[in-house]
Motif scaffolding. Structure first.
Motif, PDB file in Angstrom:
ATOM      1  N   UNK A 104       0.835  -1.210   0.000  1.00  0.00           N
ATOM      2  CA  UNK A 104       0.000   0.000   0.000  1.00  0.00           C
ATOM      3  C   UNK A 104       0.862   1.249   0.000  1.00  0.00           C
ATOM      4  N   UNK A 105       1.991   1.223   0.687  1.00  0.00           N
ATOM      5  CA  UNK A 105       2.894   2.374   0.695  1.00  0.00           C
ATOM      6  C   UNK A 105       3.580   2.548  -0.660  1.00  0.00           C
ATOM      7  N   UNK A 106       3.824   1.428  -1.353  1.00  0.00           N
ATOM      8  CA  UNK A 106       4.512   1.521  -2.639  1.00  0.00           C
ATOM      9  C   UNK A 106       3.671   2.226  -3.702  1.00  0.00           C
ATOM     10  N   UNK A 107       2.375   2.071  -3.647  1.00  0.00           N
ATOM     11  CA  UNK A 107       1.525   2.649  -4.693  1.00  0.00           C
ATOM     12  C   UNK A 107       1.254   4.129  -4.452  1.00  0.00           C
ATOM     13  N   UNK A 127       9.519   1.138   3.392  1.00  0.00           N
ATOM     14  CA  UNK A 127       9.079   0.880   2.023  1.00  0.00           C
ATOM     15  C   UNK A 127       8.313   2.082   1.433  1.00  0.00           C
ATOM     16  N   UNK A 128       8.454   3.238   2.010  1.00  0.00           N
ATOM     17  CA  UNK A 128       7.808   4.431   1.446  1.00  0.00           C
ATOM     18  C   UNK A 128       8.702   4.999   0.357  1.00  0.00           C
ATOM     19  N   UNK A 129       8.096   5.305  -0.786  1.00  0.00           N
ATOM     20  CA  UNK A 129       8.843   5.883  -1.906  1.00  0.00           C
ATOM     21  C   UNK A 129       9.138   7.351  -1.611  1.00  0.00           C
ATOM     22  N   UNK A 130      10.432   7.708  -1.728  1.00  0.00           N
ATOM     23  CA  UNK A 130      10.884   9.078  -1.465  1.00  0.00           C
ATOM     24  C   UNK A 130      11.912   9.462  -2.519  1.00  0.00           C
ATOM     25  N   UNK A 131      12.239  10.755  -2.544  1.00  0.00           N
ATOM     26  CA  UNK A 131      13.347  11.231  -3.386  1.00  0.00           C
ATOM     27  C   UNK A 131      14.072  12.328  -2.625  1.00  0.00           C
ATOM     28  N   UNK A 132      15.375  12.400  -2.895  1.00  0.00           N
ATOM     29  CA  UNK A 132      16.232  13.369  -2.206  1.00  0.00           C
ATOM     30  C   UNK A 132      17.231  13.934  -3.199  1.00  0.00           C
ATOM     31  N   UNK A 201      13.543   3.802  -1.980  1.00  0.00           N
ATOM     32  CA  UNK A 201      12.685   3.389  -0.876  1.00  0.00           C
ATOM     33  C   UNK A 201      13.369   3.704   0.444  1.00  0.00           C
ATOM     34  N   UNK A 202      12.626   4.358   1.320  1.00  0.00           N
ATOM     35  CA  UNK A 202      13.117   4.575   2.667  1.00  0.00           C
ATOM     36  C   UNK A 202      12.981   3.258   3.432  1.00  0.00           C
ATOM     37  N   UNK A 268       8.083  -5.166  -2.880  1.00  0.00           N
ATOM     38  CA  UNK A 268       8.318  -5.778  -1.576  1.00  0.00           C
ATOM     39  C   UNK A 268       8.995  -7.121  -1.795  1.00  0.00           C
ATOM     40  N   UNK A 269      10.126  -7.311  -1.169  1.00  0.00           N
ATOM     41  CA  UNK A 269      10.895  -8.547  -1.363  1.00  0.00           C
ATOM     42  C   UNK A 269      10.954  -9.398  -0.101  1.00  0.00           C
ATOM     43  N   UNK A 270       9.888  -9.362   0.689  1.00  0.00           N
ATOM     44  CA  UNK A 270       9.840 -10.198   1.886  1.00  0.00           C
ATOM     45  C   UNK A 270       9.398 -11.606   1.513  1.00  0.00           C
ATOM     46  N   UNK A 271      10.063 -12.587   2.038  1.00  0.00           N
ATOM     47  CA  UNK A 271       9.688 -13.985   1.782  1.00  0.00           C
ATOM     48  C   UNK A 271       8.506 -14.378   2.673  1.00  0.00           C
ATOM     49  N   UNK A 272       7.609 -15.164   2.079  1.00  0.00           N
ATOM     50  CA  UNK A 272       6.435 -15.620   2.819  1.00  0.00           C
ATOM     51  C   UNK A 272       6.254 -17.120   2.557  1.00  0.00           C
ATOM     52  N   UNK A 273       6.985 -17.934   3.334  1.00  0.00           N
ATOM     53  CA  UNK A 273       6.960 -19.391   3.169  1.00  0.00           C
ATOM     54  C   UNK A 273       6.154 -20.094   4.261  1.00  0.00           C
ATOM     55  N   UNK A 274       5.319 -19.349   4.958  1.00  0.00           N
ATOM     56  CA  UNK A 274       4.633 -19.937   6.107  1.00  0.00           C
ATOM     57  C   UNK A 274       3.599 -20.980   5.693  1.00  0.00           C
ATOM     58  N   UNK A 275       3.041 -20.874   4.476  1.00  0.00           N
ATOM     59  CA  UNK A 275       2.095 -21.892   4.018  1.00  0.00           C
ATOM     60  C   UNK A 275       2.803 -23.246   3.899  1.00  0.00           C
ATOM     61  N   UNK A 276       4.020 -23.243   3.381  1.00  0.00           N
ATOM     62  CA  UNK A 276       4.781 -24.488   3.273  1.00  0.00           C
ATOM     63  C   UNK A 276       5.095 -25.055   4.652  1.00  0.00           C
ATOM     64  N   UNK A 277       5.415 -24.171   5.603  1.00  0.00           N
ATOM     65  CA  UNK A 277       5.694 -24.631   6.954  1.00  0.00           C
ATOM     66  C   UNK A 277       4.458 -25.248   7.598  1.00  0.00           C
ATOM     67  N   UNK A 278       3.286 -24.650   7.326  1.00  0.00           N
ATOM     68  CA  UNK A 278       2.031 -25.187   7.883  1.00  0.00           C
ATOM     69  C   UNK A 278       1.792 -26.593   7.351  1.00  0.00           C
ATOM     70  N   UNK A 279       1.973 -26.783   6.046  1.00  0.00           N
ATOM     71  CA  UNK A 279       1.775 -28.114   5.442  1.00  0.00           C
ATOM     72  C   UNK A 279       2.805 -29.097   6.009  1.00  0.00           C
ATOM     73  N   UNK A 280       4.042 -28.637   6.226  1.00  0.00           N
ATOM     74  CA  UNK A 280       5.071 -29.521   6.740  1.00  0.00           C
ATOM     75  C   UNK A 280       4.736 -30.024   8.138  1.00  0.00           C
TER      76      UNK A 280
END
Length: 281
Positions: A104-107, A127-132, A201-202, A268-280
């Protein structure tokens, strides 16, 4: 039979007459064949006689006894798996909401970076878009690595940006290959002079991995971006901006050849592997 010899008759009868066997002899033969001994049974009149009613037969189990500790461990396995699975469900919910917040911050339209920033509120603008706008201090450049990019070894180029009013922040300009890590090996266009505007990105300061060695600023070796440490070393504020660029394969090839840092995409480059962990679990 008249005139017969008595001895001859006895001999004939002794051969042809079958040998009679008594019942006692038969009993002995049967016991001998069965290889058993006759029981010295006791009658009811005997004082030592014990009836089967008074001493009933007992059933003895021949199965192997189980280890109670092993059974306890086996019982804990499904309980532990259920607890870990529940925890991963909670983590999945937290990570999904976090990614949605960052996206939401990226858009949102990019904001001009204020002259002064409180480092304690960076988390609210992650993850807020800024310029300097300012001047890059290439003489204070720092390399963080090694870092991989598309299967190739290289480094992040960190350059302080001196802005108007004396505020200096840290800019992660992007990735360069190991062959282009030194400024003299890069194209002059990789070292822009004068006033420049950086869009990116800040980001909140990084967290060190337990397996990552400590930085050695005196020797110019940075294995992870310790924002506070790098800010003290370069005389900057602990403000970290990651320069972004539109994904382009041709542009990336051109930059890699000239040694121009390849910026990261605005995503956003956060990994989200929790579904695989739940199945495991």
């Amino acid at each position: 039979m008249a005139g017969s010899n008595p001895r001859l008759l006895n001999a004939i009868f002794s051969v042809t007459r079958p040998k009679l066997t008594t019942c006692r002899q038969v009993s002995k033969q049967v016991r001998r064949r069965l290889n058993t001994q006759p029981k010295s049974g006791k009658t009811a009149d005997d004082p030592e006689f014990v009836s089967i009613v008074d001493a009933p037969a007992q059933v003895i189990s021949t199965r192997r006894k189980h280890n109670k500790l092993g059974l306890a461990v086996l019982a804990l396995i499904p309980i532990t798996a259920l607890a870990l699975g529940t925890w991963q469900v909670q983590r999945l919910d937290w990570k999904t909401k976090l990614i949605a917040k960052f996206e939401d911050r990226l858009v949102r339209p990019p904001l001009p970076l204020p002259p002064r920033i409180d480092p304690s509120v960076i988390d609210e603008f992650d993850y807020r878009r800024v310029y300097a706008t300012g001047t890059l201090k290439h003489e204070a450049e720092m390399l963080v690595g090694p870092r991989m990019h598309d299967g190739k070894d290289g480094f992040f180029v960190i350059t302080p940006l001196e802005r108007e009013g004396g505020s200096t922040i840290l800019i992660n300009r992007g990735w360069v290959s190991r062959e282009r890590r030194f400024q003299q090996d890069r194209d002059p266009s990789s070292l822009p002079r004068g006033e420049v505007t950086i869009s990116g990105l800040l980001r909140e300061p990084w967290k060190k991995n337990v397996f990552t060695p400590d930085n050695n600023p005196q020797q110019g070796k940075f294995y992870f971006p310790d924002v506070a440490q790098m800010a003290r070393y370069s005389g900057s504020e602990p403000i970290w901006i990651e320069e972004t660029m539109a994904p382009s394969l041709l542009e990336s090839y051109n930059r890699e050849e000239k040694g121009i840092p390849i910026g990261r995409p605005a995503e956003v480059n956060l990994r989200n592997n929790h579904v695989q962990y739940i199945v495991t679990w």
